[in-house]
Design a protein around this motif. Structure first.
Motif, PDB file in Angstrom:
ATOM      1  N   THR A 101       0.838  -1.190   0.000  1.00  0.00           N
ATOM      2  CA  THR A 101       0.000   0.000   0.000  1.00  0.00           C
ATOM      3  C   THR A 101       0.877   1.246   0.000  1.00  0.00           C
ATOM      4  O   THR A 101       1.844   1.317   0.769  1.00  0.00           O
ATOM      5  CB  THR A 101      -0.912   0.038   1.233  1.00  0.00           C
ATOM      6  OG1 THR A 101      -1.612  -1.203   1.343  1.00  0.00           O
ATOM      7  CG2 THR A 101      -1.921   1.168   1.132  1.00  0.00           C
ATOM      8  N   PHE A 146      -4.319   7.476   2.032  1.00  0.00           N
ATOM      9  CA  PHE A 146      -4.181   6.267   1.225  1.00  0.00           C
ATOM     10  C   PHE A 146      -4.182   6.642  -0.249  1.00  0.00           C
ATOM     11  O   PHE A 146      -4.982   7.474  -0.685  1.00  0.00           O
ATOM     12  CB  PHE A 146      -5.349   5.324   1.524  1.00  0.00           C
ATOM     13  CG  PHE A 146      -5.566   4.246   0.505  1.00  0.00           C
ATOM     14  CD1 PHE A 146      -6.585   4.332  -0.430  1.00  0.00           C
ATOM     15  CD2 PHE A 146      -4.731   3.144   0.481  1.00  0.00           C
ATOM     16  CE1 PHE A 146      -6.783   3.343  -1.369  1.00  0.00           C
ATOM     17  CE2 PHE A 146      -4.921   2.140  -0.451  1.00  0.00           C
ATOM     18  CZ  PHE A 146      -5.949   2.238  -1.379  1.00  0.00           C
ATOM     19  N   HIS A 176      -3.298   0.446  -3.502  1.00  0.00           N
ATOM     20  CA  HIS A 176      -2.992  -0.829  -2.873  1.00  0.00           C
ATOM     21  C   HIS A 176      -2.900  -1.892  -3.960  1.00  0.00           C
ATOM     22  O   HIS A 176      -3.720  -1.890  -4.885  1.00  0.00           O
ATOM     23  CB  HIS A 176      -4.106  -1.186  -1.888  1.00  0.00           C
ATOM     24  CG  HIS A 176      -3.997  -2.545  -1.292  1.00  0.00           C
ATOM     25  ND1 HIS A 176      -3.236  -2.809  -0.188  1.00  0.00           N
ATOM     26  CD2 HIS A 176      -4.565  -3.722  -1.649  1.00  0.00           C
ATOM     27  CE1 HIS A 176      -3.329  -4.091   0.113  1.00  0.00           C
ATOM     28  NE2 HIS A 176      -4.137  -4.665  -0.759  1.00  0.00           N
ATOM     29  N   CYS A 203       5.487   3.405   1.776  1.00  0.00           N
ATOM     30  CA  CYS A 203       4.774   2.187   1.421  1.00  0.00           C
ATOM     31  C   CYS A 203       4.789   1.222   2.606  1.00  0.00           C
ATOM     32  O   CYS A 203       5.709   1.236   3.430  1.00  0.00           O
ATOM     33  CB  CYS A 203       5.358   1.527   0.178  1.00  0.00           C
ATOM     34  SG  CYS A 203       7.038   0.926   0.346  1.00  0.00           S
TER      35      CYS A 203
END
Length: 122
Positions: A35, A47, A50, A95
């Motif tokens: 991710t 975010f 992913h 990440c």
């Protein structure tokens, strides 16, 4: 020991593109999900995308079309391609690697890198 390292950041002018890399090492015979996040100064972590163990990408709704996640499975590397960067994209990019598989192989846990800084000037 599992290690995660991001690279590819830097200082660029608006309109340029960057491709960030996330390389994981220190494990064998594990499946991994990766991710990408970013955190701008004074803001919460966001975010971005992913990649699951089958290599399928999923994006945060507003990011889809603005960033692209891809992987080189043989090299244990996931890329984050960002075209047409804007000053508001300035952030630290991290990440997270999650391992799955036989516990005997140490295939568990989540691991973070130190991050790579992206600074976009107008």
């Amino acid at each position: 020991q599992v290690q995660v390292e991001e690279s590819g950041g830097g200082s660029v002018q608006a309109g340029r593109s960057l491709r960030l890399s996330c390389v994981a090492s220190g494990y064998t015979r594990c499946s991994a999900e990766v991710t990408w996040y970013r955190q701008a100064p004074g803001k919460e972590r966001e975010f971005l995308c992913h990649i699951d163990i089958n290599g399928r990408p999923r994006y945060e709704d507003s990011r889809e079309g603005r960033v692209t996640c891809s992987q080189d499975r043989a090299a244990n590397t996931v890329f984050l391609q960002m075209p047409d960067l804007k000053p508001q994209d300035t952030a630290t990019f991290n990440c997270k690697v999650e391992l799955f598989g036989p516990r005997a192989n140490g295939c568990s846990g989540s691991y973070w890198g130190q991050g790579t800084q992206v600074t976009v000037s107008s």
